[in-house]
Design a protein around this motif. Structure first.
Motif, short mmCIF file in Angstrom:
data_model
loop_
_atom_site.label_atom_id
_atom_site.label_comp_id
_atom_site.label_asym_id
_atom_site.label_seq_id
_atom_site.Cartn_x
_atom_site.Cartn_y
_atom_site.Cartn_z
N MET A 373 0.83 -1.20 0.00
CA MET A 373 0.00 0.00 0.00
C MET A 373 0.87 1.26 0.00
O MET A 373 1.99 1.25 0.52
CB MET A 373 -0.93 0.00 1.22
CG MET A 373 -2.02 -1.04 1.16
SD MET A 373 -3.11 -0.95 2.61
CE MET A 373 -4.22 -2.32 2.26
N PRO A 374 0.35 2.37 -0.57
CA PRO A 374 1.16 3.60 -0.65
C PRO A 374 1.67 4.09 0.70
O PRO A 374 2.82 4.55 0.79
CB PRO A 374 0.19 4.61 -1.29
CG PRO A 374 -0.81 3.79 -2.01
CD PRO A 374 -0.94 2.51 -1.25
N ALA A 375 0.85 4.01 1.74
CA ALA A 375 1.27 4.53 3.04
C ALA A 375 2.41 3.72 3.63
O ALA A 375 3.11 4.20 4.53
CB ALA A 375 0.09 4.54 4.02
N TRP A 376 2.60 2.49 3.17
CA TRP A 376 3.73 1.67 3.65
C TRP A 376 4.94 1.83 2.74
O TRP A 376 6.08 1.87 3.19
CB TRP A 376 3.32 0.20 3.72
CG TRP A 376 4.33 -0.64 4.44
CD1 TRP A 376 5.31 -1.42 3.90
CD2 TRP A 376 4.47 -0.75 5.86
NE1 TRP A 376 6.05 -2.01 4.89
CE2 TRP A 376 5.56 -1.62 6.11
CE3 TRP A 376 3.78 -0.20 6.94
CZ2 TRP A 376 5.97 -1.95 7.40
CZ3 TRP A 376 4.19 -0.53 8.23
CH2 TRP A 376 5.27 -1.39 8.45
N GLN A 377 4.71 1.98 1.46
CA GLN A 377 5.80 2.02 0.48
C GLN A 377 6.49 3.37 0.38
O GLN A 377 7.70 3.44 0.19
CB GLN A 377 5.27 1.63 -0.90
CG GLN A 377 4.97 0.15 -1.05
CD GLN A 377 6.23 -0.68 -1.12
OE1 GLN A 377 7.21 -0.30 -1.74
NE2 GLN A 377 6.21 -1.84 -0.47
N GLU A 378 5.72 4.46 0.53
CA GLU A 378 6.25 5.79 0.21
C GLU A 378 6.74 6.52 1.45
O GLU A 378 6.25 6.30 2.56
CB GLU A 378 5.17 6.63 -0.48
CG GLU A 378 4.72 6.07 -1.82
CD GLU A 378 3.79 7.01 -2.55
OE1 GLU A 378 4.02 8.24 -2.48
OE2 GLU A 378 2.82 6.53 -3.17
N GLU A 379 7.71 7.41 1.24
CA GLU A 379 8.08 8.36 2.28
C GLU A 379 7.00 9.45 2.28
O GLU A 379 6.93 10.28 1.37
CB GLU A 379 9.45 8.98 2.01
CG GLU A 379 9.89 9.96 3.09
CD GLU A 379 11.19 10.66 2.78
OE1 GLU A 379 11.86 11.09 3.74
OE2 GLU A 379 11.53 10.80 1.59
N ILE A 380 6.16 9.46 3.31
CA ILE A 380 4.99 10.34 3.32
C ILE A 380 5.36 11.77 3.64
O ILE A 380 4.80 12.71 3.10
CB ILE A 380 3.94 9.82 4.33
CG1 ILE A 380 3.54 8.38 3.97
CG2 ILE A 380 2.72 10.72 4.34
CD1 ILE A 380 2.63 7.72 5.00
N PHE A 381 6.31 11.97 4.53
CA PHE A 381 6.72 13.30 4.99
C PHE A 381 5.54 14.05 5.59
O PHE A 381 5.30 15.22 5.33
CB PHE A 381 7.37 14.12 3.87
CG PHE A 381 8.70 14.70 4.28
CD1 PHE A 381 9.76 13.89 4.61
CD2 PHE A 381 8.89 16.08 4.35
CE1 PHE A 381 10.98 14.41 5.01
CE2 PHE A 381 10.10 16.61 4.74
CZ PHE A 381 11.16 15.78 5.06
#
Length: 484
Positions: A373-381
């Protein structure tokens, strides 16, 4: 006149004194959108002239005694101390820092200057064995002109941690701050060193857009580029400096893991996790972006973390007592919400937050995630804490390392188990029984994999490696005999 009186810098940039700029841009307060002032921005031609002046000034600075260079750094530390309140005000209003974070950042700046004051007299070479009848030395010499490109999130310290050691070791510096924090990340540093007695021409403040960033990398006089920012931009700078045969020190992104081992104190672990994910609205490269919790503690940990998140007020840190200030700009705020929304659409559950709050974002806890999922894969900052469970230490190690980044990891619980886990994971920093966000001026700061090119910040060894060149020098008492 105060240190940061706008009459000094308004509509100007610092390059051999404060110069009028051909163009300007507003300095904005992210919490309100209010205009705080106007900063002069430069063009590539200004960079070329600054680089030439820097190269000329650097030659004399390199010949200056170590005691004189150290004295400038000590005076800079004293000035940061004396004007701490004024500088903190700018960090609160321009960078959206809560007061405690602003104070912490100024404290790091003070420590950086005093730590770097020891660099001019630090041993900078070694005597080598030689097969010949001569003295053989490896000595460190200043690299020359260093370009420093700094980000918006900790604008003061993430610029200063390269500016201060580079100057201390006899270099000149071109400083390009993020345009959104050009005062707290640029004007502050220029004014402090100006008042500290740094000779003219050694430090140039060059705010501007991407063309200015390209110019401070490409200037022929520049030998070293020190960049802190996103991995995507860091890759581009690395390619550019490689082509130009220049050294690049790249401290890039992170998606840092906090591992909660079985038997850990859940209340303390949740406190550490909240600090790691929500400090400065999650706008830190070391922010805890992934919470990996043993299945025996998972439900209790999520409940405790969600309770802490719900209790954290969001607002304007210049006018309210809040725990989370604004996100730096609307574009980044909407990106955070899009990542959360896309993850929820894919099946994640919101245990707390998940909402825009004015110019900020509520402290958020996400559960029910899969690792694609995006919230796990990406650096959210942003202030988002995604949580997943694990059953064995081997599984925890695999989840930690199943990530392109390798900046910082925190491990909470039994120290023996934590050490065995630390030995198995690939990260520039590991903190046992601490969260992921930490920095000290005398400690090496580094990342591996997509988080950077290794330790090039902090500590005498890293700073000397970063901002000097090694020269081999041999000396004979008489001219050698040769068979020609």
């Amino acid at each position: 006149m105060t240190l940061l009186d706008s009459d000094v810098w308004s509509g100007r940039f610092f390059s051999g004194g404060w110069r009028s700029s051909a163009s300007e841009q507003p300095v904005l307060e992210p919490a309100t959108g209010d205009r705080l002032g106007t900063i002069g921005v430069v063009a590539p031609g200004d960079v070329r002239r600054a680089a030439a002046r820097a190269a000329e000034a650097q030659r004399e600075w390199a010949r200056t005694s170590p005691q004189q260079r150290a004295a400038v750094l000590r005076r800079a530390g004293e000035l940061f101390t004396r004007h701490a309140g004024e500088i903190e005000d700018w960090l609160v209003r321009e960078a959206g820092s809560v007061r405690a974070k602003a104070g912490f950042e100024v404290g790091l700046a003070i420590g950086e200057c005093f730590e770097c004051a020891g660099l001019p007299t630090h041993p900078q070479g070694e005597v080598l064995a030689s097969q010949e009848a001569r003295w053989s030395l490896a000595r460190r010499r200043p690299a020359g002109v260093v370009s420093v490109i700094a980000p918006f999130n900790f604008p003061l310290v993430l610029g200063l941690r390269s500016v201060a050691p580079a100057l201390a070791l006899g270099n000149a510096v071109l400083l390009k701050p993020d345009p959104r924090t050009a005062v707290s990340g640029g004007v502050v540093i220029a004014r402090v060193f100006e008042e500290a007695g740094l000779p003219d021409g050694l430090l140039h403040l060059l705010p501007g857009d991407g063309s200015v960033g390209q110019a401070v990398v490409e200037a022929p006089e520049v030998r070293v580029v020190s960049f802190t920012g996103s991995t995507a931009v860091g890759r581009a700078i690395g390619e550019q400096t490689g082509r130009l045969l220049k050294r690049a020190h790249l401290e890039l992104g992170g998606n840092n893991a906090l591992v909660v081992l079985p038997g850990a104190d859940v209340a303390k672990a949740a406190s550490a996790g909240a600090f790691g994910s929500y400090l400065h609205q999650g706008q830190i490269c070391m922010t805890t972006g992934r919470h990996i919790v043993h299945e025996s503690l998972l439900d209790d940990y999520v409940a405790a973390l969600a309770a802490k998140a719900e209790a954290l007020p969001v607002g304007d840190p210049a006018r309210e007592e809040v725990a989370l200030g604004p996100i730096i700009d609307r574009r980044q705020l909407e990106r955070i919400h899009r990542i959360v929304s896309d993850s929820v659409a894919a099946g994640a559950k919101v245990a707390a937050g998940g909402e825009i709050a004015g110019a900020g974002y509520r402290a958020t806890v996400l559960t029910g995630l899969t690792t694609d999922m995006p919230a796990w894969q990406e650096e959210i900052f942003g202030p988002v804490a995604p949580v997943v469970g694990f059953s064995t230490v081997e599984e925890a190690a695999r989840i930690v390392d199943d990530c392109p980044y390798g900046l910082s990891v925190g491990i909470l619980g039994d120290v023996g188990t934590a050490m065995r886990l630390a030995d198995r994971i690939d990260s520039g920093k590991v903190h046992i029984n601490e969260q992921t966000v930490d920095d000290e001026p005398n400690a090496p700061f580094d990342g591996v994999k997509a988080s950077g090119t290794g330790s090039r910040f902090g500590g005498a060894a890293a700073n000397i490696e970063a901002f000097t060149e090694t020269q081999w020098l041999t000396v004979r008492p008489d001219i050698a005999d040769y068979p020609y």
